[in-house]
Scaffold this motif. Structure first.
Motif, mmCIF file in Angstrom:
data_model
loop_
_atom_site.group_PDB
_atom_site.id
_atom_site.type_symbol
_atom_site.label_atom_id
_atom_site.label_comp_id
_atom_site.label_asym_id
_atom_site.label_seq_id
_atom_site.Cartn_x
_atom_site.Cartn_y
_atom_site.Cartn_z
ATOM 1 N N PHE A 16 1.053 -1.326 -0.194
ATOM 2 C CA PHE A 16 0.077 0.103 0.359
ATOM 3 C C PHE A 16 1.125 1.418 0.018
ATOM 4 N N MET A 17 0.391 2.084 -1.370
ATOM 5 C CA MET A 17 1.488 3.625 -1.006
ATOM 6 C C MET A 17 -0.079 4.768 -0.243
ATOM 7 N N GLU A 18 0.876 5.394 0.167
ATOM 8 C CA GLU A 18 -0.122 6.552 0.529
ATOM 9 C C GLU A 18 -0.300 7.306 0.035
ATOM 10 N N ARG A 19 -0.922 8.374 -0.813
ATOM 11 C CA ARG A 19 -0.452 9.324 -1.611
ATOM 12 C C ARG A 19 -1.092 10.459 -1.082
ATOM 13 N N SER A 20 0.270 11.497 -1.636
ATOM 14 C CA SER A 20 -0.185 12.992 -1.305
ATOM 15 C C SER A 20 -1.577 13.317 -0.376
ATOM 16 N N SER A 21 -2.258 12.834 -1.369
ATOM 17 C CA SER A 21 -4.088 13.005 -1.309
ATOM 18 C C SER A 21 -5.045 12.594 -0.484
ATOM 19 N N GLY A 22 -3.821 11.607 0.614
ATOM 20 C CA GLY A 22 -4.650 11.062 1.720
ATOM 21 C C GLY A 22 -5.071 9.394 1.528
ATOM 22 N N GLY A 23 -5.361 9.474 0.144
ATOM 23 C CA GLY A 23 -5.680 7.749 -0.447
ATOM 24 C C GLY A 23 -4.326 6.849 -0.522
ATOM 25 N N LEU A 24 -5.122 5.630 -0.601
ATOM 26 C CA LEU A 24 -4.219 4.369 -0.544
ATOM 27 C C LEU A 24 -4.406 3.929 -1.706
ATOM 28 N N VAL A 25 -3.356 3.152 -1.744
ATOM 29 C CA VAL A 25 -3.497 2.627 -3.882
ATOM 30 C C VAL A 25 -2.252 1.355 -3.336
ATOM 31 N N LEU A 26 -3.457 0.316 -3.509
ATOM 32 C CA LEU A 26 -2.234 -1.266 -3.663
ATOM 33 C C LEU A 26 -1.190 -1.368 -4.729
ATOM 34 N N GLY A 27 -0.822 -1.446 -4.782
ATOM 35 C CA GLY A 27 0.303 -1.953 -6.296
ATOM 36 C C GLY A 27 1.397 -2.443 -6.107
ATOM 37 N N PRO A 28 3.174 -2.477 -6.371
ATOM 38 C CA PRO A 28 3.971 -3.353 -6.885
ATOM 39 C C PRO A 28 4.962 -2.644 -5.213
ATOM 40 N N PRO A 29 5.460 -3.046 -4.889
ATOM 41 C CA PRO A 29 6.441 -2.426 -3.809
ATOM 42 C C PRO A 29 7.742 -1.643 -4.890
ATOM 43 N N LYS A 30 7.734 -0.641 -4.268
ATOM 44 C CA LYS A 30 9.188 0.898 -4.213
ATOM 45 C C LYS A 30 9.765 0.386 -5.500
ATOM 46 N N SER A 31 10.475 -1.573 -5.839
ATOM 47 C CA SER A 31 11.484 -1.535 -6.309
ATOM 48 C C SER A 31 10.810 -3.076 -6.107
ATOM 49 N N LYS A 32 11.963 -3.534 -7.632
ATOM 50 C CA LYS A 32 11.470 -4.708 -8.001
ATOM 51 C C LYS A 32 12.505 -5.922 -7.368
ATOM 52 N N ALA A 33 13.296 -4.842 -6.333
ATOM 53 C CA ALA A 33 13.754 -6.556 -4.965
ATOM 54 C C ALA A 33 12.867 -5.980 -3.561
ATOM 55 N N GLY A 34 11.747 -5.372 -3.914
ATOM 56 C CA GLY A 34 11.141 -5.745 -2.406
ATOM 57 C C GLY A 34 10.131 -6.648 -2.852
ATOM 58 N N ARG A 35 9.620 -7.245 -4.141
ATOM 59 C CA ARG A 35 8.871 -8.424 -4.292
ATOM 60 C C ARG A 35 9.800 -9.394 -3.894
ATOM 61 N N ALA A 36 9.634 -10.356 -2.477
ATOM 62 C CA ALA A 36 10.382 -10.875 -2.553
ATOM 63 C C ALA A 36 9.719 -12.306 -1.491
ATOM 64 N N THR A 37 10.474 -13.139 -1.653
ATOM 65 C CA THR A 37 9.945 -14.723 -0.347
ATOM 66 C C THR A 37 10.951 -14.624 0.855
ATOM 67 N N VAL A 38 10.463 -14.268 2.060
ATOM 68 C CA VAL A 38 11.400 -14.459 3.123
ATOM 69 C C VAL A 38 11.525 -15.448 3.847
ATOM 70 N N GLY A 39 12.824 -15.653 4.317
ATOM 71 C CA GLY A 39 12.377 -16.899 5.694
ATOM 72 C C GLY A 39 11.862 -16.427 6.834
ATOM 73 N N ILE A 40 11.346 -16.791 7.921
ATOM 74 C CA ILE A 40 10.602 -17.040 9.182
ATOM 75 C C ILE A 40 11.098 -17.779 10.378
ATOM 76 N N PRO A 41 11.998 -16.652 11.342
ATOM 77 C CA PRO A 41 12.014 -17.597 11.924
ATOM 78 C C PRO A 41 11.630 -18.870 12.834
ATOM 79 N N GLN A 42 11.969 -19.518 13.171
ATOM 80 C CA GLN A 42 10.775 -20.739 13.461
ATOM 81 C C GLN A 42 10.151 -19.946 15.478
ATOM 82 N N SER A 43 11.278 -19.335 15.707
ATOM 83 C CA SER A 43 10.823 -18.611 17.180
ATOM 84 C C SER A 43 9.915 -18.195 17.359
ATOM 85 N N ILE A 44 9.065 -17.620 16.453
ATOM 86 C CA ILE A 44 8.072 -16.359 16.288
ATOM 87 C C ILE A 44 6.848 -17.251 15.837
ATOM 88 N N ILE A 45 6.716 -18.326 14.368
ATOM 89 C CA ILE A 45 5.912 -18.808 14.421
ATOM 90 C C ILE A 45 4.894 -18.948 14.892
#
Length: 172
Positions: A16-45
């Protein structure tokens, strides 16, 4: 963002990106690198599972951290919605900002010994300069990063307690 607690992964596809007008827009992350699959530590599952059982609707597209009416939390309402000031006070960490948790998670990831490329992928950075703040990374090491964070949290949990340590990594 898709959370798979059995696979211990978070898949980031949109933001979600918050526009200066106050609206929210759902779109791609800020960079290509922002699209990722990240591992979650077992201890916080277990903490995430409890959170999802309590706050997340069992419907496709449900938000992990919904606002009061089920929509996204706006930046302006974050502190009141999450009781951030109270939580920080309870943890005896005055001056801690939410974004500091990302920095802490990235530092723990860097301490795992991963190479620069893997840290960049985990952090969603597409430039070396930003990732160099945290150091090292290697491809395919994301599970090793999550496991190393687990080891660090287990050692720190003895001193700090489960909730404080889990909160430090969640935003990483």
């Amino acid at each position: 963002m898709d959370v798979d607690l059995d696979a211990r992964t978070v898949r980031v596809r949109v933001a979600f990106m918050e526009r200066s007008s106050g609206g929210l827009v759902l779109g791609p992350p800020k960079s290509k690198a922002g699209r990722a699959t990240v591992g979650i530590p077992q201890s916080i599952i277990p903490i995430l599972r409890e959170h999802m059982d309590t706050y997340v609707k069992d419907e496709p597209g449900s938000l992990m951290f919904p606002g009061a009416k089920g929509g996204p939390i706006r930046r302006s309402g974050f502190n009141s919605r999450t009781r951030w000031v109270d939580v920080v006070s309870d943890m005896c960490l005055p001056g801690l900002h939410f974004h500091d948790l990302r920095h802490t998670g990235n530092m723990l990831a860097a301490e795992s010994g991963a190479g620069l490329k893997d840290l960049m992928a985990r952090m969603g950075h597409d430039n070396v300069r930003a990732a160099m703040i945290y150091q090292h990374a290697v491809r395919g090491a994301d599970e090793a990063i999550a496991n190393a964070i687990d080891r660090q949290l287990a050692a720190r949990d003895d001193d700090e307690g489960d909730e404080a340590a889990g909160a430090l990594v969640l935003a990483g």
